[in-house]
Design an enzyme around this catalytic site. Sequence first.
Site, PDB file in Angstrom:
ATOM      1  N   PHE A 129     -38.746  15.783  12.213  1.00 17.61           N
ATOM      2  CA  PHE A 129     -39.766  15.304  13.144  1.00 17.61           C
ATOM      3  C   PHE A 129     -39.191  14.085  13.866  1.00 17.61           C
ATOM      4  CE2 PHE A 129     -43.827  13.118  14.214  1.00 17.61           C
ATOM      5  CZ  PHE A 129     -44.315  14.103  15.038  1.00 17.61           C
ATOM      6  N   ASP A 201     -40.039  12.729   3.520  1.00 14.44           N
ATOM      7  CA  ASP A 201     -41.280  12.702   4.291  1.00 14.44           C
ATOM      8  C   ASP A 201     -42.090  13.935   3.894  1.00 14.44           C
ATOM      9  OD1 ASP A 201     -43.311  12.948   6.164  1.00 14.44           O
ATOM     10  OD2 ASP A 201     -42.072  12.343   7.857  1.00 14.44           O
ATOM     11  N   TYR A 226     -53.748  12.882   7.243  1.00 14.89           N
ATOM     12  CA  TYR A 226     -54.677  13.485   8.212  1.00 14.89           C
ATOM     13  C   TYR A 226     -54.332  14.939   8.549  1.00 14.89           C
ATOM     14  CZ  TYR A 226     -51.255  11.896  11.768  1.00 14.89           C
ATOM     15  OH  TYR A 226     -50.126  11.655  12.503  1.00 14.89           O
ATOM     16  N   LYS A 227     -53.316  15.504   7.881  1.00 13.46           N
ATOM     17  CA  LYS A 227     -53.010  16.914   8.095  1.00 13.46           C
ATOM     18  C   LYS A 227     -53.677  17.721   6.963  1.00 13.46           C
ATOM     19  CE  LYS A 227     -48.671  15.651  10.361  1.00 13.46           C
ATOM     20  NZ  LYS A 227     -48.920  16.188  11.705  1.00 13.46           N
ATOM     21  N   ARG A 375     -47.115  27.726  16.442  1.00 16.04           N
ATOM     22  CA  ARG A 375     -47.312  27.344  15.033  1.00 16.04           C
ATOM     23  C   ARG A 375     -48.704  27.749  14.583  1.00 16.04           C
ATOM     24  NH1 ARG A 375     -46.134  21.153  13.546  1.00 16.04           N
ATOM     25  NH2 ARG A 375     -48.032  20.881  14.802  1.00 16.04           N
TER      26      ARG A 375
END
Lengths: 414, 414
Positions: A129, A201, A226-227, A375
Amino acid sequence: MTTTRNDCLARDAQDPLAPLRERFDLPPGVIYLDGNSLGARPKAALARATEVIAQEWGNDLIKSWNTAGWFAMPKRLGDRLAPLVGAEGGEVVVTDTTSVNLFKALAAALHLQRPHAARKVIVTERNNFPTDIYMAEGLAGWLDRGYEVRLVDDPDAIAAAVGDDTAVLMLTHVNYRTGRQHDMAAISAMARERGALTVWDLAHSAGAVPVALHRDGADFAVGCTYKYLNGGPGAPAFIWVPRRHQHHFVQPLSGWWGHAAPFAMASAFAPTDGIGRALCGTQPIVSLAMVECGLDVFAETDMAALRAKSLALTDLFIELVETRCGKHPLGLVTPREHARRGSQVSFTHPHGYAVMQALIERGVIGDYREPEIMRFGFTPLYTSFADVWDAVTILQQILDDQAYDVTAARGAVT
Amino acid sequence: MTTTRNDCLARDAQDPLAPLRERFDLPPGVIYLDGNSLGARPKAALARATEVIAQEWGNDLIKSWNTAGWFAMPKRLGDRLAPLVGAEGGEVVVTDTTSVNLFKALAAALHLQRPHAARKVIVTERNNFPTDIYMAEGLAGWLDRGYEVRLVDDPDAIAAAVGDDTAVLMLTHVNYRTGRQHDMAAISAMARERGALTVWDLAHSAGAVPVALHRDGADFAVGCTYKYLNGGPGAPAFIWVPRRHQHHFVQPLSGWWGHAAPFAMASAFAPTDGIGRALCGTQPIVSLAMVECGLDVFAETDMAALRAKSLALTDLFIELVETRCGKHPLGLVTPREHARRGSQVSFTHPHGYAVMQALIERGVIGDYREPEIMRFGFTPLYTSFADVWDAVTILQQILDDQAYDVTAARGAVT
């Protein structure tokens, strides 16, 4: 024998996790396959926020720092999150952003490696990322001390890139774009053997796949709430520092929340023992408090059950797309092998952006990432087997009818 | 002629700011003199949070990053905050914590000073808010490059401590404990003349006193939104980088929110032009959104009117305490001179902690800071002249009756 929609309904009827969908509010008519970007809203979140705003802030005011446990919240929520990633109590805090926590972990890892003057390289993947790479570049460049970031193109070439010059191997456990999962145990062992520290991560792992930080020998980890953890938009992130590293965890964001005696108001910084030294400044309490509503749902199940359903959902999605949309130019990006798959499935399509826009317009919310990648995230807490069927039905219609606008302008893609 | 309670009521009746109190919810029976620590709750905050949680998160989900303006919020709120501190649009973002923003500003200032190898000192006050000192110590110590923090004991000796070895002069504009306000213009000019950059912490200034960052020649500034700006517990802080420094603003927290093209997902960090490069990672949207409810109230008045009432309230408090409690061992810590006073009044008392506990039990909420200091913050948005009278009446009763427990254990003091 071909899978039917009734087969999917039958699987939902037997799914022990199905009742957990009731813990979430999702808009009617939506199949939400983007929990890997922003988790859905636990129904409890609004009541919790109201309690914090109206009662704790509005009525109890300043004393809520103690009476409502505001000060203790980063550690308390960290202790609740810890089991989901194979950490122990007193090793995780929920605080700041993933990027800022990554900076703390990288800075502390570089500090630990200072006695080894030749170790000047942070190894990571070019497909990591981007912000993780940016944080490493920012730290290395700003230090201006010969540190550099080495980007590896092939995930299978990571080991070859770690050597005597490597200070830190920084990886995202599950890739945000491909959904490919690294073998944390093997990679951590390889790095340790070569004298490098690992920083993981867990943005696309925590709450998505079983993570065993201790068992797999990781050194440091950060992650997002928050995912898959459904903590709310931009909810504070987390950082894990195992006990064996805590005493030597030196990072420059040394604010008062990490002080041994924050209210003594001494002028010299003296870091507290334990995970508290990963804290810095005052946290956004309302956003932080809602993280607990997501964790509460996880307390009703376990990662083994979630993983079993996640794999069943992603297997089903791959099977249905390949059987029903097989004549279209779709390319599976995500590994078929279970051990290498996260909780998402990515397909390429030459008009991936336009197809995803058409899906979203028809209520199937996934997202798009350059280049050409659609995705689809599968959150077993609120996604049913019938959802998978219905999503593929809509995808098939769009593709068969070419019902997408290849001229659509690409806006900011989230 | 002695002031009476009726005089206070008459002043309230003529106070043009008095109606703004209706914008806030405060519990009945409370005189809240701690807005310098945690501002009161704007009534609008709960509705705004509900909108973000129920509609923007719960219903609109991921698309709210664009449609609800989540991505743009740090800059948009920064533009709204800017006039309160004498900044221009495009120079302020609301983001992260005060400590993290201070780190960015200090790091960028040290980076700017690198060509001057002899400038290795960060000068600040020993009486500065401790976390500011900790952040400077953390940065200097972790860099391990000869940087040091020089602590000045006497506020009048600051100029003498700034010299050819000074990289940065870091000061808090209004002292958290004494309420003393620095002369930003004179100090900034002195520092500039000696080649030092100034970093100002406006935690006790923004929304409390008029601040003129440009006019007064400051280099960088950070501040807090949850004190006088009433943004909510731990609400994100702000950072100001004037246009003249933005192009050279290099700080190591280089996350994707500071990238020129955050969604291009490039592997090399390229900072955006402008204030955006002070951003790092994803922000806590619910806490951030409520900051606007506090700023909305400021839009109904201006800092000149607020300052006039603030000085009238603090003058009145000093006068009443000295006339009605004069026989007790109270020591005024806050300057009498208007130009050197913030929006708080601090008195020492040998049993300051116990007296403050007694005040709080009777509904007069101030706070206590070592050593012996009782702090009383006066927020003109929701504090009346009658509040001042009533608070002093209760203080007088407590002191006259010795109605405080000098053996009370000191808990965590916020």
